[in-house]
Motif scaffolding. Structure first.
Motif, PDB file in Angstrom:
ATOM      1  N   MET A 161      11.225  -7.791   2.850  1.00 10.74           N
ATOM      2  CA  MET A 161      11.056  -7.402   1.454  1.00 10.74           C
ATOM      3  C   MET A 161      12.311  -7.798   0.687  1.00 10.74           C
ATOM      4  O   MET A 161      13.430  -7.513   1.119  1.00 10.74           O
ATOM      5  CB  MET A 161      10.788  -5.907   1.346  1.00 10.74           C
ATOM      6  CG  MET A 161       9.506  -5.465   2.028  1.00 10.74           C
ATOM      7  SD  MET A 161       9.161  -3.714   1.764  1.00 10.74           S
ATOM      8  CE  MET A 161       8.815  -3.712   0.014  1.00 10.74           C
ATOM      9  N   MET A 162      12.117  -8.435  -0.447  1.00 14.10           N
ATOM     10  CA  MET A 162      13.232  -9.019  -1.181  1.00 14.10           C
ATOM     11  C   MET A 162      14.323  -8.001  -1.513  1.00 14.10           C
ATOM     12  O   MET A 162      15.506  -8.220  -1.218  1.00 14.10           O
ATOM     13  CB  MET A 162      12.718  -9.676  -2.464  1.00 14.10           C
ATOM     14  CG  MET A 162      13.790 -10.343  -3.309  1.00 14.10           C
ATOM     15  SD  MET A 162      14.435  -9.241  -4.595  1.00 14.10           S
ATOM     16  CE  MET A 162      12.988  -9.107  -5.654  1.00 14.10           C
ATOM     17  N   LYS A 163      13.957  -6.869  -2.083  1.00 14.00           N
ATOM     18  CA  LYS A 163      14.970  -5.896  -2.500  1.00 14.00           C
ATOM     19  C   LYS A 163      15.704  -5.308  -1.314  1.00 14.00           C
ATOM     20  O   LYS A 163      16.923  -5.084  -1.376  1.00 14.00           O
ATOM     21  CB  LYS A 163      14.316  -4.799  -3.338  1.00 14.00           C
ATOM     22  CG  LYS A 163      13.856  -5.291  -4.711  1.00 14.00           C
ATOM     23  CD  LYS A 163      13.258  -4.163  -5.541  1.00 14.00           C
ATOM     24  CE  LYS A 163      12.828  -4.675  -6.905  1.00 14.00           C
ATOM     25  NZ  LYS A 163      12.243  -3.607  -7.739  1.00 14.00           N
ATOM     26  N   VAL A 164      14.994  -5.052  -0.232  1.00 16.86           N
ATOM     27  CA  VAL A 164      15.631  -4.511   0.968  1.00 16.86           C
ATOM     28  C   VAL A 164      16.595  -5.531   1.558  1.00 16.86           C
ATOM     29  O   VAL A 164      17.733  -5.209   1.915  1.00 16.86           O
ATOM     30  CB  VAL A 164      14.571  -4.099   2.014  1.00 16.86           C
ATOM     31  CG1 VAL A 164      15.242  -3.642   3.309  1.00 16.86           C
ATOM     32  CG2 VAL A 164      13.674  -2.994   1.464  1.00 16.86           C
ATOM     33  N   ASN A 165      16.155  -6.780   1.658  1.00 14.32           N
ATOM     34  CA  ASN A 165      16.979  -7.820   2.269  1.00 14.32           C
ATOM     35  C   ASN A 165      18.256  -8.064   1.476  1.00 14.32           C
ATOM     36  O   ASN A 165      19.349  -8.145   2.051  1.00 14.32           O
ATOM     37  CB  ASN A 165      16.172  -9.114   2.390  1.00 14.32           C
ATOM     38  CG  ASN A 165      16.883 -10.151   3.221  1.00 14.32           C
ATOM     39  OD1 ASN A 165      17.705 -10.904   2.721  1.00 14.32           O
ATOM     40  ND2 ASN A 165      16.566 -10.190   4.513  1.00 14.32           N
ATOM     41  N   LEU A 166      18.140  -8.165   0.157  1.00 12.35           N
ATOM     42  CA  LEU A 166      19.327  -8.409  -0.660  1.00 12.35           C
ATOM     43  C   LEU A 166      20.282  -7.216  -0.611  1.00 12.35           C
ATOM     44  O   LEU A 166      21.504  -7.398  -0.574  1.00 12.35           O
ATOM     45  CB  LEU A 166      18.930  -8.720  -2.102  1.00 12.35           C
ATOM     46  CG  LEU A 166      18.122 -10.010  -2.311  1.00 12.35           C
ATOM     47  CD1 LEU A 166      17.842 -10.216  -3.802  1.00 12.35           C
ATOM     48  CD2 LEU A 166      18.824 -11.229  -1.736  1.00 12.35           C
TER      49      LEU A 166
END
Length: 215
Positions: A161-166
């Motif tokens: 998931m983009m927000k989690v990864n960043l």
């Protein structure tokens, strides 16, 4: 920052669809090996990192002045155009806007140079959300699954998931910069699991120049 079940389920379905698409089978596994080494963490450090990744603060950053906000909007417009030119997997304007807004927020929050993080993402995954390295690192910032056990909720699939990864990637990079007393060469080596070797830091610092913005 714990994702809700519906969003996580959607992310998993997209991952399976991506890997099963004609001509893309296996492509999601090809990425620069982001093999951070799992090291013991002092309780205080573990707690601080856990709190940093769990924060539910909104991704829209605060601005101290109108000029500061205008600088952010100019940056976002320019970075959007550069991502389009690269033909990244961020294909729609909405995807790019969400990615850039989240990246800006998490970089500012972690006191990171945004151009440095963009260079790191370029080297690590070439902006592919579902990239997986040969050592199992996942997503845009190629975060190793052990971090979800150490400082997260244990769900390694959330790293797609983009927000989690960043969020994880920025928190981890800040942790390594703190350990190395702001020595970018050594901190980047830690991030890649190749501390003291030049190839990876040189690649990231070279890519960083492509994302500099001064306007």
């Amino acid at each position: 920052m714990k994702p809700d079940a519906q969003a996580l389920g959607l992310g998993r379905r997209r991952l399976l669809q991506y890997l099963a698409a004609p001509g893309l089978a296996g492509l999601g596994r090809v990425a620069h090996a982001g093999g951070q080494i799992e090291e013991p963490l002092a309780d205080a450090v573990r707690n601080a990192l856990s709190a940093a990744v769990a924060s539910g603060e909104p991704p829209e950053p605060p601005f101290s002045s109108t000029e500061a906000k205008m600088h952010y909007l100019r940056w976002k417009l320019e970075m959007n155009e550069r991502l389009v030119a690269r033909r990244s997997d961020l294909r729609t304007l909405q995807q790019r806007t969400e990615f850039l807004q989240t990246l800006w927020y998490d970089c500012k929050r972690a006191r990171l140079d945004i151009a440095l993080v963009l260079g790191l993402i370029q080297v690590e995954s070439n902006f592919r959300q579902y990239a997986v390295s040969s050592v199992g690192a996942r997503g845009y910032m190629q975060v190793m699954p052990f971090w979800t056990r150490s400082i997260g909720d244990g769900d390694a699939n959330s790293l797609f998931m983009m927000k989690v990864n960043l969020r994880f990637g920025c928190v981890i990079l800040r942790h390594y910069l703190d350990l190395e007393r702001e020595d970018h060469f050594m901190a980047l080596g830690r991030y890649n699991g190749s501390r003291g070797k030049a190839a990876y830091p040189d690649a990231v610092l070279g890519a960083k120049r492509r994302w500099e913005f001064a306007a």
